[in-house]
Design a protein around this motif. Structure first.
Motif, mmCIF file in Angstrom:
data_model
loop_
_atom_site.group_PDB
_atom_site.id
_atom_site.type_symbol
_atom_site.label_atom_id
_atom_site.label_comp_id
_atom_site.label_asym_id
_atom_site.label_seq_id
_atom_site.Cartn_x
_atom_site.Cartn_y
_atom_site.Cartn_z
ATOM 1 N N VAL A 59 -12.787 51.449 -19.608
ATOM 2 C CA VAL A 59 -14.172 51.947 -19.680
ATOM 3 C C VAL A 59 -14.694 51.877 -21.112
ATOM 4 O O VAL A 59 -15.837 51.447 -21.362
ATOM 5 C CB VAL A 59 -14.253 53.389 -19.133
ATOM 6 N N ALA B 27 -15.483 48.226 -22.125
ATOM 7 C CA ALA B 27 -16.737 47.763 -21.531
ATOM 8 C C ALA B 27 -17.937 48.443 -22.177
ATOM 9 O O ALA B 27 -18.960 47.806 -22.463
ATOM 10 C CB ALA B 27 -16.719 48.019 -20.024
ATOM 11 N N ALA B 28 -17.815 49.757 -22.428
ATOM 12 C CA ALA B 28 -18.915 50.487 -23.049
ATOM 13 C C ALA B 28 -19.186 49.971 -24.460
ATOM 14 O O ALA B 28 -20.351 49.802 -24.865
ATOM 15 C CB ALA B 28 -18.597 51.979 -23.082
ATOM 16 N N ARG C 219 -21.076 46.770 -24.372
ATOM 17 C CA ARG C 219 -22.485 46.990 -24.021
ATOM 18 C C ARG C 219 -23.265 47.583 -25.204
ATOM 19 O O ARG C 219 -24.406 47.193 -25.456
ATOM 20 C CB ARG C 219 -22.569 47.943 -22.826
ATOM 21 N N ALA D 58 -20.188 40.990 -23.167
ATOM 22 C CA ALA D 58 -20.400 42.259 -22.466
ATOM 23 C C ALA D 58 -20.243 42.062 -20.962
ATOM 24 O O ALA D 58 -19.635 42.898 -20.272
ATOM 25 C CB ALA D 58 -21.783 42.815 -22.790
ATOM 26 N N GLY D 59 -20.774 40.962 -20.441
ATOM 27 C CA GLY D 59 -20.627 40.685 -19.018
ATOM 28 C C GLY D 59 -19.169 40.539 -18.611
ATOM 29 O O GLY D 59 -18.737 41.080 -17.580
ATOM 30 N N ALA E 62 -16.542 41.802 -20.232
ATOM 31 C CA ALA E 62 -15.864 43.084 -20.405
ATOM 32 C C ALA E 62 -16.157 44.032 -19.249
ATOM 33 O O ALA E 62 -15.254 44.726 -18.753
ATOM 34 C CB ALA E 62 -16.282 43.724 -21.732
ATOM 35 N N VAL E 63 -17.407 44.082 -18.812
ATOM 36 C CA VAL E 63 -17.760 44.965 -17.700
ATOM 37 C C VAL E 63 -17.083 44.506 -16.410
ATOM 38 O O VAL E 63 -16.546 45.321 -15.649
ATOM 39 C CB VAL E 63 -19.293 45.022 -17.528
ATOM 40 N N ALA E 64 -17.109 43.198 -16.148
ATOM 41 C CA ALA E 64 -16.491 42.680 -14.926
ATOM 42 C C ALA E 64 -14.990 42.961 -14.899
ATOM 43 O O ALA E 64 -14.444 43.417 -13.879
ATOM 44 C CB ALA E 64 -16.756 41.181 -14.808
ATOM 45 N N GLY F 239 -13.378 45.256 -16.679
ATOM 46 C CA GLY F 239 -13.181 46.704 -16.616
ATOM 47 C C GLY F 239 -13.288 47.232 -15.199
ATOM 48 O O GLY F 239 -12.467 48.054 -14.758
ATOM 49 N N LEU F 240 -14.283 46.776 -14.457
ATOM 50 C CA LEU F 240 -14.431 47.201 -13.064
ATOM 51 C C LEU F 240 -13.246 46.745 -12.221
ATOM 52 O O LEU F 240 -12.751 47.493 -11.364
ATOM 53 C CB LEU F 240 -15.735 46.653 -12.486
#
Length: 382
Positions: free
Chosen positions: A77, A80-81, A84, A164-165, A167-169, A171-172
């Motif tokens: 988390v 990813a944060a 962002r 960022a894209g 990292a978020v993907a 992370g999820l």
């Protein structure tokens, strides 16, 4: 039943932390222009990572020993944060994002042995650690590649958006695979707090492994940081030095996928690490005595094949010994390695105007580390 999905998710997350760490390294001038700051200020966007690791390695290990899934999820988390946050305009937001990812990194990297021990049966744990290590180092290649694609002031914002894209993907995905309890977690009753630290430090094998990684990790960080200025007097241009570094990491990723598993299955860990130190010393001597493009390519590929696989070998030995203090022991290994990187990089930075002296010093330190292997052999037999 083995849960390889967690291992793969972890390898991707480890790669993400490295991509975010080196974001600005291949685009330093462009980033400085984009943010309106100096190159030195851009350098701090990467330098905060080893500094935070030294401060947080052991606390992060304690968190993982007590709340493994929660600690690793928190790392995902935060990474990813942080990615962002960097999208907000201004250097201050870039630094804030890097600080968040810098806090995430020890939670992620310290989890490598725990991911293997909790999700894989004993016969596959060396392979799991090798995959996690190879994935982490592969992140450096991805980071350099993305930097080459977006190497202009106008490319910084798209570069941050792409990262960022990713990292978020990732992370999820990690949060999804961590929802189910690990099948082998019950094998080990976790130590907590300073009890885990005392347990790890009392183990002579862990102490010797910490001492062992100081120099090899330091050599890798030093050469990654200063290879270009060290080879510049021999006529190697900056762009070519960048290719040398990529070749070094590619060779290391290939080595991580093969060498640690081979060494573990045949119980040749000490022998392989001894060869790694010997190869490191010879490569540094070659760079000191006959520097140049051809020797540089051969030497850095040899260094990648030798140095990078040594880390998963050490981590697998740590997993085998650490028991209840697994996360804290892994944190101590990473702490020692990062300290080696900080110390040796500082020394090499002072000697950057005298490349032969710098290379010969690294060779001598590699040779002086070899006697540790003799004392390590009985300590890891159990």
């Amino acid at each position: 039943m083995a849960r390889w999905s967690v291992v793969v998710g972890y390898a991707l997350l480890g790669a993400v932390t490295q991509v975010l760490w080196i974001t600005y390294a291949p685009v330093t001038d462009a980033a400085a222009s984009y943010y309106g700051v100096s190159d030195a200020a851009i350098g701090w966007l990467a330098n905060v990572f080893p500094l935070l690791y030294v401060l947080l390695a052991v606390p992060a290990g304690m968190v993982l020993d007590r709340w493994f899934r929660g600690g690793l999820a928190l790392g995902a988390v935060l990474a990813a944060a942080g990615a962002r946050v960097r999208l907000a305009p201004g250097y201050g937001w870039a630094l804030a994002g890097q600080l968040l990812v810098g806090v995430a990194q020890p939670l992620v990297l310290n989890a490598i042995t725990g991911v293997a021990s909790r999700n894989l049966p004993p016969e596959h744990r060396a392979t799991g650690i090798a995959i996690g290590s190879a994935g982490t180092f592969a992140g450096l290649i991805v980071g350099f590649g993305l930097g080459a694609v977006f190497a202009s002031p106008s490319g910084i914002r798209p570069l941050l958006a792409v990262q960022a894209g990713i990292a978020v993907a990732v992370g999820l995905a990690v949060l999804v695979v961590l929802r189910r309890p690990a099948p082998f977690a019950a094998e080990r009753a976790a130590a907590t707090g300073f009890g885990a630290l005392r347990l790890a430090l009392r183990d002579p094998g862990i102490r010797r492994l910490c001492a062992l990684v100081f120099v090899p990790f330091g050599v890798f960080v030093s050469l990654s940081t200063f290879l270009q200025p060290l080879l510049e007097p021999a006529g190697v241009p900056e762009a070519t030095a960048g290719l040398l570094l990529v070749a070094n990491v590619v060779a290391g990723v290939v080595g991580c996928a093969v060498v640690p598993v081979f060494a573990s299955r045949r119980r040749l860990e000490v022998t392989v690490m001894g060869l790694a130190l010997a190869v490191t010393a010879l490569a540094c001597v070659a760079l000191a005595t006959v520097p140049g493009l051809a020797v540089g390519f051969v030497a850095v590929i040899a260094l990648g094949l030798a140095l990078l696989p040594a880390l998963p070998i050490v981590l697998e030995l740590t997993e085998r010994r650490a028991g209840a203090a697994e996360g804290t022991a892994t944190g101590l290994i990473w702490l020692s390695g990062n300290l080696g990187g900080l110390v040796l990089a500082a020394v090499v930075g002072v000697l950057v105007e005298a490349p032969p002296v710098a290379f010969l010093l690294l060779a001598a330190l590699s040779v002086l580390t070899m006697p540790l292997l003799r004392s390590l052999r009985p300590a890891i037999q159990r």
